[in-house]
Scaffold this motif. Structure first.
Motif, mmCIF file in Angstrom:
data_model
loop_
_atom_site.group_PDB
_atom_site.id
_atom_site.type_symbol
_atom_site.label_atom_id
_atom_site.label_comp_id
_atom_site.label_asym_id
_atom_site.label_seq_id
_atom_site.Cartn_x
_atom_site.Cartn_y
_atom_site.Cartn_z
ATOM 1 N N GLN A 42 0.946 -1.042 0.206
ATOM 2 C CA GLN A 42 0.079 -0.074 0.027
ATOM 3 C C GLN A 42 0.691 1.324 0.090
ATOM 4 O O GLN A 42 0.721 2.358 -0.701
ATOM 5 N N TYR A 72 2.417 1.593 -3.272
ATOM 6 C CA TYR A 72 1.316 1.899 -4.449
ATOM 7 C C TYR A 72 0.799 3.479 -4.244
ATOM 8 O O TYR A 72 0.884 4.326 -5.195
ATOM 9 N N THR A 73 0.906 3.851 -2.641
ATOM 10 C CA THR A 73 0.603 5.412 -2.751
ATOM 11 C C THR A 73 1.550 6.296 -3.247
ATOM 12 O O THR A 73 1.563 7.249 -3.921
ATOM 13 N N SER A 74 2.991 5.967 -3.024
ATOM 14 C CA SER A 74 4.125 6.407 -3.467
ATOM 15 C C SER A 74 3.948 6.718 -5.189
ATOM 16 O O SER A 74 4.362 7.665 -5.520
ATOM 17 N N GLU A 88 1.453 6.412 -6.948
ATOM 18 C CA GLU A 88 0.211 7.053 -7.497
ATOM 19 C C GLU A 88 0.801 8.415 -7.210
ATOM 20 O O GLU A 88 0.286 9.193 -8.369
ATOM 21 N N LEU A 126 -1.822 12.311 -1.052
ATOM 22 C CA LEU A 126 -1.203 10.941 -1.018
ATOM 23 C C LEU A 126 -0.016 10.944 -0.118
ATOM 24 O O LEU A 126 0.343 10.170 0.537
ATOM 25 N N SER A 127 0.874 11.811 -0.221
ATOM 26 C CA SER A 127 2.211 12.399 0.476
ATOM 27 C C SER A 127 1.969 12.353 1.819
ATOM 28 O O SER A 127 2.606 11.766 2.724
ATOM 29 N N ASN A 180 -0.792 11.320 3.383
ATOM 30 C CA ASN A 180 -1.059 10.127 4.105
ATOM 31 C C ASN A 180 -0.170 9.028 4.597
ATOM 32 O O ASN A 180 -0.575 8.415 5.334
ATOM 33 N N ARG A 181 0.786 9.386 4.067
ATOM 34 C CA ARG A 181 2.275 8.255 4.338
ATOM 35 C C ARG A 181 2.682 8.737 5.653
ATOM 36 O O ARG A 181 3.138 7.689 6.393
#
Length: 844
Positions: free
Chosen positions: A406, A409-411, A413, A506-507, A509-510
């Motif tokens: 995940q 994937y986030t990175s 995306e 997205l960054s 949220n990590r």
């Protein structure tokens, strides 16, 4: 003058002893008479209560016995020789004995007698050095001596009439002739305590009903006297030991003195050494005897204690024996009853045993079967537990791998969104008009790619497409339109901006989410009211989560307008709204004109039938009725529209009251916009202080940036920044006040300072200032600049500068008003200027 001399040394010693004894008896009787006259109670005054009679600790030694014990200790000569008095005086002086006929008995007698008259003198107050304050209590005079002293006391009545108190002891230590204060004798203290007990207790009061109270008081007094007596006994024992040691010291010193002065004349050295040895042996044996006596007393006391314990143990043993005997009798009775019951039931159990045997066999078989089942279930349970542990380990491993995937994937995306944003900008740059009218294949491909990229998130997707980028929702969570509908170029820029925002989210949220911190804080305030604190301020500056924003905004508004709400009646908002609707309101026309122009890009205010339009109308009408001086000002509609996105109508009304009446200065939203003009001048001062390079750059190219920032201050950045940054600014604004506007206005310029400094003409600078705030997407970086890089930022400085510039603006407005009046007068008098009209007249 007649001189008398004893015939022998022994007679002289006897008469010296008698003189010392009479001197001691006289002093002792004199002090005893004083003490009896002041302290001692009469026999009729002695307490007759039960408490005093039963007290075994108040026993007093006999006077004769104590005196006799003292005489035995001193061991003085008790009988003179045959020649005494005048006969002894008429005899010739005694001849000094030689070393031949001098006996050891004579030496010892002289040593003993010399101890009684160690100190010589005619002063009657001199005392013997062998007795301390406590020791003299045991050395009481004889009854005959007391009678003699009482006869002397009658002749000196003034001594008996002295002040009450403690008398001095008859036997203080008098080394160096220093007077010492002595303590009260033990006998007198005991007698006075008895006298107090007898005087305090009255039989008449006892039978009058105060018996219980007197008994309790007597018990308390008795206990206190017991404690005092114990302390006195301990002091007495210590003083006795001291006297014993001092007596030994005095004996040895007198002995040495005697041998050093008179006895050593003409005595051989070998005899002196022998005497010294014998004397040392005598002293050692005396010490050993005293130690053995002490040990004997201790052992006797221990024997008494042990006897008491043995007696108590015997009593307990007797009680235990009686208890055991009673239990034995009970056991015998129960045994007889049991034997009788067994005899009676043995006959009946014969028939029952046969039936019970069959039932017992069946139960045993059932029990064996259940044991087998239990063993099987245990084995099966162990196997299942093992399987569960293995599955749990597999699940944990799978979850860990899923988290890693995940994150990857986030990175990826986020990177893809950035690439897509750059790709869209590249396509826009390549879509330039071509001189030739022919359609090249490359142009068709670019056109197709642009069409695919600009498609919004819909259910219908083309089956064949050159490129399928991330689809962006038509509206964000706040209801604002993400991609405009008309201009393709604006669509492309908006799509690129939306992709950049998605990449930033997205960054973020990590990393550790602020939502977790908010959940923890709100959980800690469930049972208590929220209050201003540093933790809450830091949380609000980092941004309030979407799901909690309504609650926090409402709390902030109530915090600022509590004094207004407390002074109003219930239903105040509804009353204002009803009056504004029923009565003529001059602001209602302008309000209706601005409703649909408020936030046309927000779906809640985009059409007349939208839900937010009616709420917006109600709040603005109620506020115009509350503040007729302001009525309605363009800009208030946008403030209310943002507040209504998270608050109800009444709360949004109080939010507008907070902004206009609490946060902003007076005349901020009036017709002259006086407060707004003042803030622009204050902002210029802050720009020159915090961003001097940028301010000088604007001054160099004569760019008036207040034309851009004026709207920022008036509507608190509505329609000036992207929605995510807008609501984070509002979070801090509603909690901290108008200082936040200055912070973020400076932060926006500092964020793009380098890009602005690269522009070298006024037109490009002004054009860039019109849209540069929409290109700022990183809310975290902007917040860090506003609340970190720009510190310190005192509110007092802003208030002082507002006061300074307010006076200047008022003077300028006064001058403008004078120019306007001159213009109106000239227009009335001059025919050529009658056709000219002012802006106010044109609006009316």
């Amino acid at each position: 003058m007649l001189n008398t001399q004893a015939a022998t040394r022994q007679d002289m010693t006897y008469w010296l002893q008698e003189l010392q004894q009479k001197r001691w008896e006289y002093c002792n009787n004199l002090d005893a008479a004083k003490r009896d006259s002041r302290m001692s109670p009469t026999p009729s005054d002695l307490s007759k209560g039960l408490v005093a009679k039963d007290n075994p600790d108040l026993s007093i030694l006999s006077q004769n016995a104590s005196a006799e014990r003292a005489r035995n200790i001193l061991a003085v000569e008790t009988s003179p020789t045959d020649l005494v008095g005048e006969q002894a005086a008429s005899q010739p002086a005694p001849v000094q004995p030689s070393s031949i006929n001098f006996s050891l008995k004579q030496w010892s007698t002289e040593i003993k007698n010399s101890m009684s008259s160690l100190r010589k003198g005619n002063n009657e107050n001199r005392r013997s050095i062998f007795y301390t304050t406590e020791e003299w209590e045991m050395l009481d005079p004889t009854p005959k001596d007391l009678e003699d002293s009482m006869a002397l006391e009658e002749k000196r009545k003034h001594l008996a009439e002295g002040s009450k108190g403690l008398t001095s002891s008859a036997f203080p230590f008098d080394f160096g002739r220093i007077p010492h204060k002595t303590r009260r004798p033990l006998k007198d203290m005991i007698a006075s305590s008895k006298n107090r007990n007898s005087s305090d207790s009255s039989p008449t009061e006892w039978y009058a009903g105060n018996g219980n109270k007197l008994v309790s008081e007597l018990q308390l007094k008795y206990q206190s006297q017991q404690e005092e007596l114990e302390k006195l006994k301990k002091d007495l024992l210590s003083q006795k030991e001291l006297v014993r040691l001092l007596q030994q010291t005095v004996r040895s010193s007198q002995y040495d003195k005697y041998f050093a002065s008179r006895l050593c004349e003409g005595v051989p050295k070998d005899k002196l050494e022998l005497l010294h040895q014998k004397d040392d042996q005598i002293l050692g044996l005396n010490n050993q005897l005293e130690k053995l006596n002490l040990e004997k007393d201790n052992l006797q006391q221990e024997v008494k204690n042990l006897k008491c314990k043995v007696g108590e143990l015997n009593e307990q043993l007797g009680m235990l024996m009686e208890t055991i005997q009673a239990k034995d009798e009970v056991i015998m009775k129960l045994s007889h009853q049991l034997s009788e019951c067994e005899d009676s039931t043995s006959s009946q159990s014969g028939a029952v045993n046969t039936s019970m045997a069959a039932c017992t066999n069946k139960e045993l078989q059932e029990l064996d079967r259940l044991k087998d089942n239990l063993q099987g279930y245990k084995t099966q349970n162990k196997f299942l537990n093992k399987e569960i542990l293995e599955l749990s380990a597999l699940r944990r491993n799978a979850e860990a791998r899923e988290r890693e995937w995940q994150a990857k994937y986030t990175s990826l995306e986020a990177k893809l969104c950035q690439i897509e944003s750059k790709y869209l900008i590249l396509l826009q740059e390549m879509k330039n008009p071509v001189c030739s009218e022919e359609q090249s294949p490359a142009r068709e491909v670019i056109t197709q790619l642009l069409e695919d990229a600009l498609k919004a998130e819909t259910s219908e997707q083309p089956e064949q497409a050159f490129f399928k980028p991330h689809l962006v929702s038509e509206y964000d969570i706040y209801g604002f339109q993400t991609v405009p509908e008309d201009d393709d170029e604006e669509k492309l820029v908006a799509k690129s901006r939306a992709l950049d925002l998605r990449s930033l989210s997205l960054s973020e949220n990590r990393e550790i989410s602020t939502g977790v911190k908010w959940e923890n804080y709100l959980a800690s305030t469930m049972n208590r009211e929220m209050m201003r604190c540093v933790e809450l301020k830091n949380l609000i500056r980092s941004g309030i989560p979407h799901e909690h924003r309504s609650k926090i905004w409402k709390w902030c508004v109530n915090l600022h307008v509590k004094k207004f709400k407390d002074s109003t009646i219930p239903g105040y908002f509804q009353t204002l709204l009803q009056n504004a609707l029923e009565k003529q309101n001059p602001a209602s026309k302008q309000i209706e004109l601005d409703l649909l122009r408020t936030l046309p890009n927000n779906k809640h205010y985009s059409s007349p039938t939208s839900e937010g339009i009616q709420k917006l109308r109600n709040v603005l009408l109620a506020f115009s009725w509350r503040n007729p001086d302001i009525g309605y000002c363009q800009g208030l509609n946008r403030l209310v529209a943002i507040a209504l996105l998270y608050l109800e109508q009444e709360d949004a009304f109080w939010c507008l009251v907070t902004i206009v009446e609490v946060f902003m200065p007076r005349d901020y939203y009036t017709k002259t916009l006086l407060g707004s003009q003042v803030d622009q001048r204050v902002f210029k001062d802050l720009m020159s202080e915090k961003l001097p390079r940028l301010h000088a750059h604007f001054e160099q190219y004569k760019v008036d940036y207040t034309l851009i920032t004026f709207n920022w201050f008036l509507v608190v950045f509505v329609d000036s920044v992207v929605s995510d940054i807008l609501f984070k600014i509002w979070d801090s604004f509603l909690y901290e006040g108008p200082k936040v506007i200055f912070r973020f206005a400076l932060a926006l310029f500092k964020y793009k300072e380098e890009e602005i400094l690269k522009l070298q003409d006024s037109m490009s600078i002004f054009k860039y200032l019109r849209y540069f705030t929409r290109t700022i997407l990183d809310a975290r970086k902007l917040t860090g600049i506003a609340f970190g890089d720009l510190n310190p930022f005192p509110l007092r400085q802003i208030r002082n500068r507002r006061t300074y510039h307010l006076e200047k603006v008022r003077l300028e407005l006064t001058e403008l008003e004078a120019i306007r009046e001159d213009f109106l007068r000239e227009r009335e008098t001059c025919v050529e200027k009658r056709d000219l009209i002012s802006d106010d007249e044109e609006d009316s």
